[in-house]
Scaffold this motif. Structure first.
Motif, mmCIF file in Angstrom:
data_model
loop_
_atom_site.group_PDB
_atom_site.id
_atom_site.type_symbol
_atom_site.label_atom_id
_atom_site.label_comp_id
_atom_site.label_asym_id
_atom_site.label_seq_id
_atom_site.Cartn_x
_atom_site.Cartn_y
_atom_site.Cartn_z
ATOM 1 N N GLU A 30 0.924 -1.105 0.002
ATOM 2 C CA GLU A 30 -0.048 -0.108 -0.108
ATOM 3 C C GLU A 30 0.814 1.208 -0.139
ATOM 4 O O GLU A 30 1.848 1.239 0.948
ATOM 5 C CB GLU A 30 -0.827 0.152 1.447
ATOM 6 N N LEU A 31 0.558 2.088 -0.967
ATOM 7 C CA LEU A 31 1.564 3.357 -1.047
ATOM 8 C C LEU A 31 0.770 4.440 -0.084
ATOM 9 O O LEU A 31 -0.484 4.630 -0.235
ATOM 10 C CB LEU A 31 1.465 3.822 -2.417
ATOM 11 N N HIS A 32 1.453 5.137 0.960
ATOM 12 C CA HIS A 32 1.036 6.091 1.719
ATOM 13 C C HIS A 32 0.937 7.382 1.255
ATOM 14 O O HIS A 32 1.899 8.109 1.187
ATOM 15 C CB HIS A 32 1.816 5.885 2.882
ATOM 16 N N GLY A 33 -0.238 7.518 0.726
ATOM 17 C CA GLY A 33 -0.432 9.012 0.047
ATOM 18 C C GLY A 33 -1.449 9.903 1.202
ATOM 19 O O GLY A 33 -1.767 10.812 0.663
ATOM 20 N N ALA A 34 -1.398 9.486 2.228
ATOM 21 C CA ALA A 34 -2.195 10.209 3.300
ATOM 22 C C ALA A 34 -1.443 10.771 4.356
ATOM 23 O O ALA A 34 -0.167 10.885 4.242
ATOM 24 C CB ALA A 34 -3.203 8.909 4.054
ATOM 25 N N ASN A 35 -2.275 11.617 5.465
ATOM 26 C CA ASN A 35 -1.686 12.210 6.473
ATOM 27 C C ASN A 35 -0.337 12.946 6.505
ATOM 28 O O ASN A 35 0.323 13.271 7.392
ATOM 29 C CB ASN A 35 -1.186 10.913 7.369
ATOM 30 N N GLY A 36 -0.122 13.709 5.319
ATOM 31 C CA GLY A 36 0.794 14.498 5.474
ATOM 32 C C GLY A 36 2.183 14.282 5.074
ATOM 33 O O GLY A 36 3.233 15.055 5.312
ATOM 34 N N TYR A 37 2.419 13.281 4.560
ATOM 35 C CA TYR A 37 3.704 12.497 3.899
ATOM 36 C C TYR A 37 3.917 12.772 2.642
ATOM 37 O O TYR A 37 3.316 13.610 2.200
ATOM 38 C CB TYR A 37 3.795 10.951 4.563
ATOM 39 N N LEU A 38 5.051 12.410 2.117
ATOM 40 C CA LEU A 38 5.800 12.729 0.886
ATOM 41 C C LEU A 38 4.580 12.897 -0.348
ATOM 42 O O LEU A 38 4.445 13.751 -0.918
ATOM 43 C CB LEU A 38 6.747 11.866 0.401
ATOM 44 N N LEU A 39 3.910 11.865 -0.521
ATOM 45 C CA LEU A 39 2.920 11.515 -1.630
ATOM 46 C C LEU A 39 1.903 12.785 -1.351
ATOM 47 O O LEU A 39 1.412 13.251 -2.346
ATOM 48 C CB LEU A 39 2.497 10.214 -1.673
ATOM 49 N N HIS A 40 1.231 12.788 -0.202
ATOM 50 C CA HIS A 40 0.124 13.816 0.294
ATOM 51 C C HIS A 40 0.752 14.999 0.123
ATOM 52 O O HIS A 40 0.091 16.126 -0.508
ATOM 53 C CB HIS A 40 -0.204 13.644 1.469
ATOM 54 N N GLN A 41 2.066 15.448 0.303
ATOM 55 C CA GLN A 41 2.706 16.866 0.173
ATOM 56 C C GLN A 41 2.645 17.331 -1.451
ATOM 57 O O GLN A 41 2.593 18.355 -1.595
ATOM 58 C CB GLN A 41 4.017 16.849 0.713
ATOM 59 N N PHE A 42 2.899 16.192 -2.264
ATOM 60 C CA PHE A 42 2.810 16.531 -3.744
ATOM 61 C C PHE A 42 1.280 16.934 -3.949
ATOM 62 O O PHE A 42 1.138 17.774 -4.861
ATOM 63 C CB PHE A 42 3.499 15.401 -4.621
ATOM 64 N N LEU A 43 0.473 16.034 -3.491
ATOM 65 C CA LEU A 43 -0.942 16.600 -3.887
ATOM 66 C C LEU A 43 -1.532 17.891 -3.253
ATOM 67 O O LEU A 43 -2.543 18.186 -4.012
ATOM 68 C CB LEU A 43 -1.778 15.224 -3.311
ATOM 69 N N SER A 44 -1.093 18.262 -2.467
ATOM 70 C CA SER A 44 -1.545 19.596 -1.526
ATOM 71 C C SER A 44 -1.119 20.744 -2.011
ATOM 72 O O SER A 44 0.293 21.157 -2.133
ATOM 73 C CB SER A 44 -1.449 19.425 -0.019
ATOM 74 N N PRO A 45 -1.703 21.884 -2.397
ATOM 75 C CA PRO A 45 -1.459 23.195 -2.916
ATOM 76 C C PRO A 45 -0.407 23.836 -1.696
ATOM 77 O O PRO A 45 0.231 24.632 -2.293
ATOM 78 C CB PRO A 45 -2.651 23.789 -3.300
ATOM 79 N N GLY A 46 -0.871 23.644 -0.512
ATOM 80 C CA GLY A 46 0.106 24.307 0.468
ATOM 81 C C GLY A 46 1.508 23.819 0.656
ATOM 82 O O GLY A 46 2.254 24.670 0.837
ATOM 83 N N THR A 47 1.746 22.795 0.394
ATOM 84 C CA THR A 47 3.051 22.004 0.218
ATOM 85 C C THR A 47 3.652 21.810 -1.101
ATOM 86 O O THR A 47 4.851 21.848 -1.300
ATOM 87 C CB THR A 47 2.843 20.540 0.966
ATOM 88 N N ASN A 48 2.822 22.037 -2.138
ATOM 89 C CA ASN A 48 3.274 21.832 -3.288
ATOM 90 C C ASN A 48 3.185 23.353 -4.332
ATOM 91 O O ASN A 48 1.965 23.354 -4.613
ATOM 92 C CB ASN A 48 2.767 20.662 -4.184
ATOM 93 N N VAL A 49 4.137 24.202 -4.332
ATOM 94 C CA VAL A 49 4.144 25.309 -5.009
ATOM 95 C C VAL A 49 5.065 25.244 -6.459
ATOM 96 O O VAL A 49 5.611 26.298 -6.693
ATOM 97 C CB VAL A 49 4.421 26.502 -4.172
ATOM 98 N N ARG A 50 5.315 24.085 -6.763
ATOM 99 C CA ARG A 50 6.066 23.776 -8.056
ATOM 100 C C ARG A 50 5.583 24.568 -9.143
ATOM 101 O O ARG A 50 4.270 24.703 -9.375
ATOM 102 C CB ARG A 50 6.325 22.348 -8.258
ATOM 103 N N THR A 51 6.270 24.906 -10.047
ATOM 104 C CA THR A 51 5.814 25.571 -11.277
ATOM 105 C C THR A 51 6.190 24.644 -12.469
ATOM 106 O O THR A 51 6.052 24.976 -13.668
ATOM 107 C CB THR A 51 6.657 26.856 -11.453
ATOM 108 N N ASP A 52 6.967 23.410 -12.284
ATOM 109 C CA ASP A 52 6.971 22.401 -13.254
ATOM 110 C C ASP A 52 5.925 21.417 -13.447
ATOM 111 O O ASP A 52 4.728 21.637 -12.982
ATOM 112 C CB ASP A 52 8.626 21.484 -13.002
ATOM 113 N N ALA A 53 6.181 20.187 -14.228
ATOM 114 C CA ALA A 53 5.016 19.592 -14.463
ATOM 115 C C ALA A 53 4.431 18.738 -13.226
ATOM 116 O O ALA A 53 3.440 17.957 -13.544
ATOM 117 C CB ALA A 53 5.377 18.356 -15.284
ATOM 118 N N TYR A 54 4.897 18.998 -12.041
ATOM 119 C CA TYR A 54 4.597 18.375 -11.001
ATOM 120 C C TYR A 54 3.649 19.322 -10.101
ATOM 121 O O TYR A 54 3.267 18.958 -8.670
ATOM 122 C CB TYR A 54 5.698 17.672 -10.062
ATOM 123 N N GLY A 55 3.244 20.545 -10.480
ATOM 124 C CA GLY A 55 2.759 21.370 -9.763
ATOM 125 C C GLY A 55 1.858 22.380 -10.480
ATOM 126 O O GLY A 55 2.081 22.420 -11.814
#
Ligand SMILES: Cc1cc2nc3c(=O)[nH]c(=O)nc-3n(C[C@H](O)[C@H](O)[C@H](O)COP(=O)(O)O)c2cc1C
Length: 358
Positions: free
Chosen positions: A173-198
């Motif tokens: 199971e990939l942990h995409g919840a609870n504020g860890y790395l995968l969730h950090q990519f999903l969320s606009p507050g933690t992901n302010v990237r301007t490339d293909a990942y944000g």
């Protein structure tokens, strides 16, 4: 009539019932990330769950965020996991290993000297993190992953998944919840990237899609689940109003047909209805913290709002929870003070029900 106690086909395996033991960090591994033999006992005691999802496990040394969490990136760690897998299977259970990269929720003392605390963007979490010696300190500012760093993390997840299958575990199971790395990519507050990942919902979902696809490619999509917590605020996340990202994620993953989507939610919402509608395979729900996890809370959801339910803390104190539910046997209370402490106390010493054994 609830179908909670009926079998369910999950990917290539058959589950004896629709109750999943939710992933729970227990911090019993040694400094090398190797689980003790008692972990095999602990999980085997709980094999009456239709499926066990293990504690969060780091796919690489750089992915660790808490002292005492196990890894799945060395041979010794893999051997310990194979003892767990064998014990659970011998007891008739099924088990997926949760792979967790904590991203910015990490202190540098826990990771190798040449590794960095990473995240999608250099946005510090306003929380305390544990140092290797257990002392809590403010979280550091993470370094934004570059393209090579992203590729490395994806490869680490795929390599750990391959080890999981080699160890005899039924999947990951990939942990995409609870504020860890995968969730950090999903969320606009933690992901302010301007490339293909944000930037757009599709771009914010991209990293999770790529991790899932790479793992699916390595071990088969029907052996990969994903856990998400839309709107979750744990670990200083600001994920409210981010519904479009989760819909884009479900849309992008649907053609892959991963084994399941495991959603944490507080209450029903249009997003959850829509996620389940779009999801092509098994849906797992955890209503724990606010919705409750007792039989009366979860049984009505099965069939109506979800295929499977996951339950956490009740499984800590009731290794034979499914039997207790089925036979209306009283449930034991858990002791929070031993959730994360070393040793067998509060780990392998909760008894199964003996009262009515003939
Ligand atoms: C001791 C403990 C450790 C946990 N560790 C994890 C974890 O490693 N990964 C994860 O996704 N959730 C973790 N959780 C959250 C649980 O999976 C679950 O969602 C939560 O406990 C709510 O469900 P419950 O009310 O049935 O316990 C943890 C919860 C507890 C109590």
């Amino acid at each position: 009539m609830s179908t909670l106690f009926e079998p369910w086909k999950l990917g290539r395996i058959e589950l004896a019932n629709r109750v999943v033991m939710a992933p729970m960090t227990r911090n019993r591994a040694d400094v090398a990330g190797v689980l003790p033999d008692s972990a095999a006992t602990y999980y085997a005691q709980r094999a009456g769950a239709g499926l066990i999802v293990t504690e969060g496990t780091q796919p690489s040394a750089a992915a660790q965020g808490y002292p005492g969490t196990p890894g799945l990136h060395t041979d010794d760690q893999e051997k310990a996991w194979s003892r767990v897998a064998d014990a659970v299977h011998a007891a008739g259970g099924r088990i997926f290993c949760q792979l967790m990269h904590t991203g910015r929720i990490c202190h540098e003392s826990l990771i190798p000297a040449d590794a960095q605390v990473v995240a999608p963007s250099a946005v510090r979490a306003d929380v305390e993190v544990a140092r290797a010696d257990g002392v809590m300190v403010p979280a550091p500012e993470p370094v934004a992953l570059d393209q090579a760093g992203i590729a490395q993390v994806i490869e680490d997840f795929a390599a750990a998944a391959a080890r999981a299958v080699r160890a005899g575990l039924d999947g990951v199971e990939l942990h995409g919840a609870n504020g860890y790395l995968l969730h950090q990519f999903l969320s606009p507050g933690t992901n302010v990237r301007t490339d293909a990942y944000g930037g757009s919902p599709e771009n914010r979902a991209r990293f999770v899609v790529e991790v899932t696809a790479a793992v699916a490619d390595r071990i088969g999509a029907d052996r990969v689940g994903l856990r998400i917590s839309p709107g979750g605020q744990f670990n200083d996340m600001a994920d409210k109003g981010n519904e479009d990202t989760y819909l884009a994620l479900a849309e992008a993953l649907a053609p892959l047909r991963p084994a399941y989507l495991h959603t944490l939610r507080r209450r029903s919402s249009p997003l959850h209805t829509e996620l389940r509608r779009r999801w092509p395979t098994t849906y797992v729900l955890n209503t724990g913290y606010l919705g409750g996890s007792e039989l009366d809370d979860v049984a009505p959801l099965v069939g109506a709002e979800t295929d499977l339910v996951s339950v956490g803390r009740l499984f800590i104190s009731n290794p034979d929870l499914v039997r207790r539910w089925r036979e209306d046997i009283p449930r034991a209370e858990w002791d929070e003070s031993t959730f994360y402490t070393p040793g067998d106390a509060g780990y392998t010493d909760y008894p199964s029900w003996q009262g009515s054994d003939a």
